[in-house]
Design a protein around this motif. Structure first.
Motif, PDB file in Angstrom:
ATOM      1  N   TRP A 109     -25.625  17.837   4.592  1.00  0.00           N
ATOM      2  CA  TRP A 109     -25.319  18.575   5.810  1.00  0.00           C
ATOM      3  C   TRP A 109     -25.380  17.598   6.977  1.00  0.00           C
ATOM      4  O   TRP A 109     -26.224  16.710   6.972  1.00  0.00           O
ATOM      5  N   LYS A 129     -28.843  17.865   0.535  1.00  0.00           N
ATOM      6  CA  LYS A 129     -28.531  18.603   1.756  1.00  0.00           C
ATOM      7  C   LYS A 129     -29.252  18.036   2.970  1.00  0.00           C
ATOM      8  O   LYS A 129     -28.701  17.994   4.072  1.00  0.00           O
ATOM      9  N   TRP A 155     -27.154  25.191  -3.451  1.00  0.00           N
ATOM     10  CA  TRP A 155     -27.796  24.075  -2.769  1.00  0.00           C
ATOM     11  C   TRP A 155     -29.098  23.797  -3.518  1.00  0.00           C
ATOM     12  O   TRP A 155     -30.004  24.627  -3.544  1.00  0.00           O
TER      13      TRP A 155
END
Length: 568
Positions: A109, A129, A155
């Motif tokens: 992310w 992530k 995730w």
């Protein structure tokens, strides 16, 4: 002279041909230098119209589509694309990744890469992530992502990564660019059937859980089209909506995503037990366990990070099919972000038992919302906001899709209340409608040619709704039934509820009255008894005394007389 002109023309022609060759070879040149690790799993084409499938305005520069098919044996990382795109300018990339057999990919992310305007991911286990949480390049790179779509994916974070993420110094150092993601450019965002998990187990175990999640959603999805005649109605079992599962990522900022997952994911609760099972601040309650104290401190740290995300271009938001929907999802969502241009929201198959308050107040939080999909939930009542009292006409009308819910009761007053809110339209088809006598007023009104006009015109579809109960009317259209009822509301749920309340009230009053009456009767009886004992018995005793005394005297006189006579 002619020859000179011919040479000039020849040179010009050669230059033109060279430019054309260079231009036509550009895609080939780019394709030939794709990362070596992607050569067997990705292919590259020019498709300047692909963005037009999701957004309105197309860029003026070329857009290339990269499509990758990843298997469990392949290595795929977004960092490879980020490094590759640094050496190119003048074109944009739309990336599509599909995973087979739950293959893993590295996708930190907020997925920033130079020139990356579209990203679609499906069927993958997503790793790393939180890898870029303290990466300074996140703030240097501008927001460019316009389309983000992740479906049917997980995730996956290990305990060490999660432990790092929740450290106070990490939370306080997190930038708004990381927290909010690419909020300034996103126009189309889909997070459908996406779960979060924290695990230190083997990949095989994760895949087994992932397959179970997929099977659960697949079963639910297979039932979506089976309610056409209200034969099958969604039940609580249709939705994986209990608190024992894993949660969906929130479309708001990353911190609130984390905050909601803490309260709804058993996997993350287990991770908290591991990572927070140590003494924390001295202000913790002495009765609280170290884990509870650490959890509370973590919540305080998260809430102390104040980032406001502005999704100023976002028009489509889809968070359908979560395995768990937190009860605080919408309140947290609107507290930390604004959505001034949002037009479409999809929360179908979310296990919602009612319409959230934040969605009822959509004019405040989502001022341009035009379509709200709440289908295939557990909603029983349609509570719309009150009609707008402002004289300014509403420029945006909202359609609320409530098909395939648990709505059983509609009548004349309810439908009229929908029509009163002129900027909202609701669709309640394919619900288990009860055609009892409470509907008699609506059925009679529907037979009039002047009923479905003006604000009632959008609800003419009610004629085609089919009854689900009672059994004698099941499957029949509302326009084709007639009810014989002594009272329009004799058998309505509201009437029954009212009668029940009335009966309960009457019983309560009766019990109180009987209690008072009994108490009064007992008191009067006691007084009467006391009075009888004190006065009646006393008077009776006096009468007996008076009656006995003369008798005794006469007897004495007789005896005296006999004695006198005898002496004589």
């Amino acid at each position: 002279m002619f020859c000179k002109r011919s040479k000039v023309l020849s040179v010009a022609c050669m230059m033109s041909i060279l430019v054309l060759l260079i231009g036509s070879s550009a895609p080939h040149d780019v394709e030939t230098i794709l990362p070596a690790s992607w050569a067997q799993i990705c292919f590259f084409t020019q498709d300047s119209n692909i963005l037009g499938l999701y957004v309105d305005q197309l860029p003026e520069v070329r857009v290339f589509s990269i499509q990758c098919r990843v298997s469990p044996d392949d290595i795929w990382s977004l960092s490879t694309l980020q490094s590759w795109l640094k050496g190119f300018t003048g074109f944009l990339v739309f990336l599509t990744v599909e995973c087979s057999e739950d293959a893993k990919i590295s996708l930190p992310w907020p997925m920033k890469a130079k020139g990356l305007v579209g990203l679609k991911v499906s069927g993958c286990i997503l790793q790393d992530k939180y890898a870029d949480v303290l990466n300074p390049d996140i703030s240097v790179l501008p927001d460019q992502l316009r389309v983000l779509e992740i479906r049917n994916s997980v995730w996956l974070s290990d305990v060490a990564a999660f432990d790092f993420m929740i450290r106070p110094e990490v939370l306080l150092s997190m930038s708004a660019d990381y927290d909010c993601g690419q909020d300034s450019t996103l126009e189309y965002m889909v997070m459908s059937n996406v779960t979060d998990a924290v695990s230190s187990r083997s990949g095989a175990s994760v895949r087994e859980d992932h397959e179970m999640n997929f099977e659960s959603v697949k079963t639910s999805s297979n039932q979506k089209g089976s309610h056409q005649n209200s034969e099958v109605i969604p039940t609580h079992e249709t939705f994986a909506g209990d608190s024992a599962g894993t949660g969906n990522p929130d479309s708001s900022n990353n911190l609130n995503n984390l905050l909601m997952r803490l309260s709804q994911s058993q996997n993350i609760s287990d991770a908290l037990t591991t990572s927070l099972n140590k003494p924390t601040s001295s202000t913790a309650n002495n009765m609280a366990s170290p884990t509870q104290a650490g959890y509370q401190e973590l919540l305080n740290n998260i809430q102390s990070v104040d980032h406001t995300c502005v999704y100023k271009r976002l028009k489509v938001l889809d968070e359908s099919c979560p395995l768990v929907m937190s009860v605080h999802h919408f309140s947290i969502m609107v507290q930390s972000a604004s959505y001034p241009e949002l037009r479409t929201m999809n929360y179908s198959f979310s296990g919602l038992p009612e319409i959230p308050q934040e969605l009822k107040e959509f004019r405040v939080f989502f001022p341009k919302l035009a379509y709200l999909d709440l289908s295939k939930n557990l909603i029983r009542h349609v509570n719309l906001p009150r009609p707008s009292l402002t004289s300014t006409p509403v420029s945006h009308h909202l359609s609320v899709d409530l098909r395939y819910n648990h709505i059983t009761h509609i009548n004349f007053s309810i439908v009229q209340s929908w029509a009163t809110v002129k900027d909202i339209y609701v669709d309640v088809r394919f619900n288990p409608i009860d055609c009892g006598c409470h509907m008699n007023d609506l059925l009679l009104a529907m037979k009039s040619n002047e009923f479905f006009i003006d604000s009632m015109a959008p609800y003419e579809y009610l004629k085609e709704i089919r009854c689900y109960s009672p059994p004698s009317l099941k499957g029949k259209r509302l326009s084709g039934i007639e009810l014989t009822c002594s009272s329009p509301t004799l058998n309505s749920p509201e009437a029954k509820h009212s009668d029940s309340n009335l009966s309960s009230t009457n019983l309560t009053v009766l019990f109180v009255f009987c209690g008072l009456a009994a108490s009064t009767l007992i008191a009067v009886t006691l007084v009467a008894i006391l009075y009888f004992k004190k006065y009646r018995l006393a008077n009776a005793k006096g009468v007996v005394t008076v009656w006995i005394s003369p008798k005794n005297n006469s007897s004495s006189d007789v005896e005296n007389g006999q004695q006198t006579q005898s002496i004589s």
